[in-house]
Scaffold this motif. Structure first.
Motif, mmCIF file in Angstrom:
data_model
loop_
_atom_site.group_PDB
_atom_site.id
_atom_site.type_symbol
_atom_site.label_atom_id
_atom_site.label_comp_id
_atom_site.label_asym_id
_atom_site.label_seq_id
_atom_site.Cartn_x
_atom_site.Cartn_y
_atom_site.Cartn_z
ATOM 1 N N GLY A 20 0.036 5.695 44.684
ATOM 2 C CA GLY A 20 1.145 5.890 43.839
ATOM 3 C C GLY A 20 0.219 4.567 42.699
ATOM 4 O O GLY A 20 0.551 4.193 41.191
ATOM 5 N N LEU A 21 0.512 3.209 43.614
ATOM 6 C CA LEU A 21 0.433 2.106 42.898
ATOM 7 C C LEU A 21 -1.568 1.931 42.023
ATOM 8 O O LEU A 21 -0.530 1.661 40.922
ATOM 9 C CB LEU A 21 0.566 0.687 43.520
ATOM 10 C CG LEU A 21 0.085 -0.779 42.861
ATOM 11 C CD1 LEU A 21 1.508 -1.298 41.790
ATOM 12 C CD2 LEU A 21 0.722 -2.192 43.870
ATOM 13 N N VAL A 22 -2.236 2.196 43.107
ATOM 14 C CA VAL A 22 -3.232 1.762 42.977
ATOM 15 C C VAL A 22 -4.021 2.930 41.444
ATOM 16 O O VAL A 22 -4.109 2.718 40.296
ATOM 17 C CB VAL A 22 -4.991 2.416 43.383
ATOM 18 C CG1 VAL A 22 -6.158 2.563 42.849
ATOM 19 C CG2 VAL A 22 -5.165 1.509 44.885
ATOM 20 N N ILE A 23 -3.359 4.256 41.354
ATOM 21 C CA ILE A 23 -3.748 5.192 40.479
ATOM 22 C C ILE A 23 -2.793 4.993 38.951
ATOM 23 O O ILE A 23 -3.185 5.170 37.893
ATOM 24 C CB ILE A 23 -3.381 7.109 40.844
ATOM 25 C CG1 ILE A 23 -4.336 6.973 42.002
ATOM 26 C CG2 ILE A 23 -3.323 7.110 39.871
ATOM 27 C CD1 ILE A 23 -4.293 8.213 42.819
ATOM 28 N N GLY A 24 -1.680 3.977 39.377
ATOM 29 C CA GLY A 24 -0.933 4.086 38.188
ATOM 30 C C GLY A 24 -1.384 2.375 37.206
ATOM 31 O O GLY A 24 -1.423 2.937 36.060
ATOM 32 N N LEU A 25 -1.194 1.821 38.298
ATOM 33 C CA LEU A 25 -2.162 0.971 37.398
ATOM 34 C C LEU A 25 -3.717 1.027 36.929
ATOM 35 O O LEU A 25 -4.076 0.659 35.519
ATOM 36 C CB LEU A 25 -3.158 -0.614 38.594
ATOM 37 C CG LEU A 25 -1.062 -0.408 38.908
ATOM 38 C CD1 LEU A 25 -1.717 -2.226 39.882
ATOM 39 C CD2 LEU A 25 -1.059 -2.042 37.880
ATOM 40 N N GLU A 26 -4.507 1.721 36.884
ATOM 41 C CA GLU A 26 -5.645 2.149 36.262
ATOM 42 C C GLU A 26 -5.455 3.847 35.178
ATOM 43 O O GLU A 26 -6.070 3.103 34.647
ATOM 44 C CB GLU A 26 -5.987 3.327 37.422
ATOM 45 C CG GLU A 26 -7.523 4.059 36.963
ATOM 46 C CD GLU A 26 -8.404 5.138 38.093
ATOM 47 O OE1 GLU A 26 -9.301 5.096 37.980
ATOM 48 O OE2 GLU A 26 -7.672 6.128 38.200
ATOM 49 N N SER A 27 -4.515 4.603 35.451
ATOM 50 C CA SER A 27 -3.644 5.042 34.043
ATOM 51 C C SER A 27 -2.792 3.886 33.317
ATOM 52 O O SER A 27 -3.877 3.834 31.777
ATOM 53 C CB SER A 27 -2.580 6.095 34.584
ATOM 54 O OG SER A 27 -3.283 7.080 35.574
#
Length: 217
Positions: A20-27
């Motif tokens: 969730g954190l990696v995808i959230g930061l990428e988004s």
């Protein structure tokens, strides 16, 4: 300690948080390998000896995508296109004028669909939230496209990788690390191919602008 024993030490909740954190930061606009994180987590979930739930992986990825994009939208709406000018000066390889122009062309032409399909395209995945906000797209439209695209991308990717992992587990059972390595390699290859295609598209767009300038002169 062998690989299976090492994998057993990974808390499932930690996997969900990382995804969730990696995808959230990428988004949000940070160039991180969201797809690689998702594919790796889904592959781990397919390992029958681990307690990682594929539904948890998909849910974490979806929440990260929607929340990250929404924060990016808010930032973009607050600072407008000047945000990309500042980012372009600091990070020209990710937010250069060519990248912004290409993403803006997609948004101008496709509107909400650029947000929806942007979840499946590396360049647009980074730009979708901030650029939609900077271009003043209504948030209700943005949220509908963002949430549906995030759900289909995260859920679909998780399901495909999970069931492929189950099918391959029989012959990978003694070499479980191979599957993870292959997932990372495939993710890197896809990333490089998409980066190359993006560079070509930016070059073509630059040539068009140069040609338009010549015609005007």
């Amino acid at each position: 300690m062998n690989v299976d024993a090492l994998l057993q030490t990974i808390p499932p909740f930690a996997v969900y948080v990382v995804v969730g954190l990696v995808i959230g930061l990428e988004s949000l606009g940070v160039p991180l390998p969201g797809e690689i994180a998702l594919v790796s987590a889904a592959l781990l979930a397919s390992h029958h000896t681990l307690a990682i739930d594929p539904i948890g992986v998909g849910a974490a990825a979806t929440i990260g995508a929607v929340v990250g994009d929404s924060i990016g939208y808010t930032i973009g709406r607050r600072y407008g296109m000047t945000l990309f000018e500042r980012l372009g000066r600091r990070f020209p390889n990710h937010f250069g004028p060519g990248h912004v122009a290409l993403a803006k062309r997609f948004f101008t032409r496709w509107g909400m669909w650029a947000v929806f399909f942007g979840r499946f395209i590396a360049l647009l995945r980074i730009f979708a939230g901030p650029l939609a906000g900077a271009l003043k797209m209504p948030y209700s439209h943005f949220l509908a496209a963002n949430a549906s695209g995030g759900l289909i991308w995260a859920g679909g990717t998780t399901a495909i990788v999970y069931y492929l992992g189950l099918a391959a587990e029989k012959w990978l059972s003694r070499f479980s690390w191979i599957g993870l390595v292959l997932a990372v390699v495939v993710g890197v290859i896809v990333t490089l191919v998409m980066r190359d295609r993006t560079s070509k598209a930016i070059a073509e767009l630059s040539d068009e602008h140069d040609w338009d300038s010549l015609k005007e002169s």
